[in-house]
Design an enzyme around this catalytic site. Structure first.
Site, short mmCIF file in Angstrom:
data_model
loop_
_atom_site.label_atom_id
_atom_site.label_comp_id
_atom_site.label_asym_id
_atom_site.label_seq_id
_atom_site.Cartn_x
_atom_site.Cartn_y
_atom_site.Cartn_z
N GLN A 165 -14.46 -1.94 -19.35
CA GLN A 165 -13.35 -1.20 -19.93
C GLN A 165 -13.11 -1.57 -21.39
O GLN A 165 -12.44 -0.86 -22.12
CB GLN A 165 -12.07 -1.46 -19.14
CG GLN A 165 -11.54 -2.88 -19.25
CD GLN A 165 -10.37 -3.13 -18.33
OE1 GLN A 165 -10.50 -3.10 -17.11
NE2 GLN A 165 -9.20 -3.40 -18.92
N CYS A 194 -8.10 -0.54 -16.33
CA CYS A 194 -8.55 -1.01 -15.02
C CYS A 194 -8.09 -0.06 -13.91
O CYS A 194 -8.82 0.18 -12.94
CB CYS A 194 -8.02 -2.41 -14.74
SG CYS A 194 -6.21 -2.55 -14.78
N ASN A 211 -14.89 -5.67 -10.55
CA ASN A 211 -14.02 -5.60 -11.72
C ASN A 211 -14.61 -4.62 -12.74
O ASN A 211 -15.70 -4.08 -12.55
CB ASN A 211 -13.86 -6.99 -12.34
CG ASN A 211 -12.58 -7.13 -13.14
OD1 ASN A 211 -11.80 -6.19 -13.28
ND2 ASN A 211 -12.35 -8.30 -13.69
N HIS A 222 -3.25 -5.78 -12.01
CA HIS A 222 -4.64 -5.45 -12.34
C HIS A 222 -5.25 -4.71 -11.15
O HIS A 222 -5.02 -5.08 -10.00
CB HIS A 222 -5.43 -6.72 -12.62
CG HIS A 222 -6.83 -6.48 -13.10
ND1 HIS A 222 -7.12 -5.75 -14.24
CD2 HIS A 222 -8.04 -6.84 -12.59
CE1 HIS A 222 -8.43 -5.71 -14.42
NE2 HIS A 222 -9.01 -6.35 -13.42
#
Length: 335
Positions: free
Chosen positions: A130, A136, A298, A274
């Site tokens: 990102q 996210c 992630n 997150h």
């Protein structure tokens, strides 16, 4: 399905503190900047350097503690070394959350395997980055839709994160400043489509909306909220595929995580800030005998964590992994 909670995830932030630098770290600082192609204007460099030095000290302390067997995971400096810890989430009022999917999930008789990894089944696209943009929340939502698109069509296709970043502001999202997975799903549902990465590539910044309905490759008819417990999350992962989750990740140990079973004493179950994609569950060591864990994807590139993934303890709603989980119901566009 109704939801009065609009949980905003704020992924990254910086601070303005700029104390006198430690000149003994000059060579290490220059090497780090070169490694990650970092350039700054003079005033910004002072601020970034100060944050970087704080992170260097924190990592060295953690390494010492590892030598004393005080931790069971490792951390290291990465491209986010010049950023402060994750900001807290906004508008976190769980009391109004309605879990319309509760009976559907919890009353299903689901055969749970010993382990499951949706990556091996072809449901998961490569790890993406990102960069310095708090998106996210989009990567988690897009990842879950990608998995369902593969389940329905057999095609693993990178979907457009930028499409959501640019076009979903009217649904309560804030581009690089954060957003809620609920609102992101709502946009895709109401928008009647989402483009592919190939036709609407990621820019790591907010731009004007360039969505073209004729380029849409997937549509969702609805989205479901998983009941806030790990039994329901496990069933949903087995039944559905990859799930978008929210966790409490505002700690330095999360930002600099390198590998192993994540452990953070201050991690909370009710303060997610997150978003990530849940793709696997299993056991550390021998199956059914080792410690149970979740594997999450992630959006910080493959240099973060275990090639872009993290291992989180399973069985105690660690860091709130089961508190804000959602998945889409979709039909592929007619293309």
């Amino acid at each position: 399905m109704t939801l009065a909670v609009f949980l905003t995830i704020i992924c990254l932030g910086v601070t303005l503190a700029a104390p006198t630098p430690d000149y003994n770290l000059d060579a290490e600082w220059e090497k780090w900047k070169k490694s990650y192609e970092k350039t700054y204007i003079p005033e910004e460099e002072k601020q970034r350097r100060a944050l970087w030095e704080e992170n260097v000290k924190m990592i060295k302390q953690h390494t010492v503690e590892n030598g004393l067997w005080m931790n069971n995971f490792t951390i290291e400096m990465n491209e986010f070394g010049d950023m402060m810890s994750w900001r807290r989430n906004k508008n976190d009022d769980r009391s109004s959350l309605t879990l319309s999917n509760e009976k559907h999930i919890q009353k299903r008789n689901v055969k749970i395997p010993k382990t499951l990894d949706w990556r091996k089944e072809g449901y998961v696209t490569p790890v993406r980055n990102q960069r310095a943009c708090g998106t996210c929340w989009v990567f988690a939502v897009v990842g879950s839709i990608e998995g369902q698109l593969f389940k329905k069509t057999g095609r693993l296709l990178l979907l457009s994160v930028q499409n959501l970043v640019d076009c979903s502001k009217s649904f309560g999202t804030n581009g690089c400043k954060g957003g809620s997975t609920y609102n992101a799903y709502q946009y895709v549902k109401n928008n009647r489509g989402l483009e592919a990465e190939a036709t609407y590539p990621y820019e790591a910044k907010v731009s004007h909306c360039k969505y073209h309905p004729e380029c849409s490759v997937v549509k969702i008819t609805s989205f479901m909220i998983v009941p806030r417990n790990e039994e329901a999350l496990l069933k949903a992962l087995v039944m559905i595929g990859p799930i978008a989750i929210g966790i409490n990740a505002k700690h330095e140990s999360f930002e600099k995580y390198r590998g192993g079973m994540y452990h953070e004493p201050n991690c909370k179950r009710d303060s997610p800030n997150h978003s990530m994609l849940l793709v696997r569950f299993g056991y550390e060591g021998q199956e059914s005998e080792g410690r149970k864990y979740w594997r999450v994807k992630n959006s910080h590139g493959e240099q973060w964590g275990e090639k872009g993934y993290m291992k989180i303890p399973r069985g105690q709603n660690y860091c709130g992994i089961a508190s804000y989980a959602m998945y889409p119901v979709l039909r592929a566009a007619c293309r």
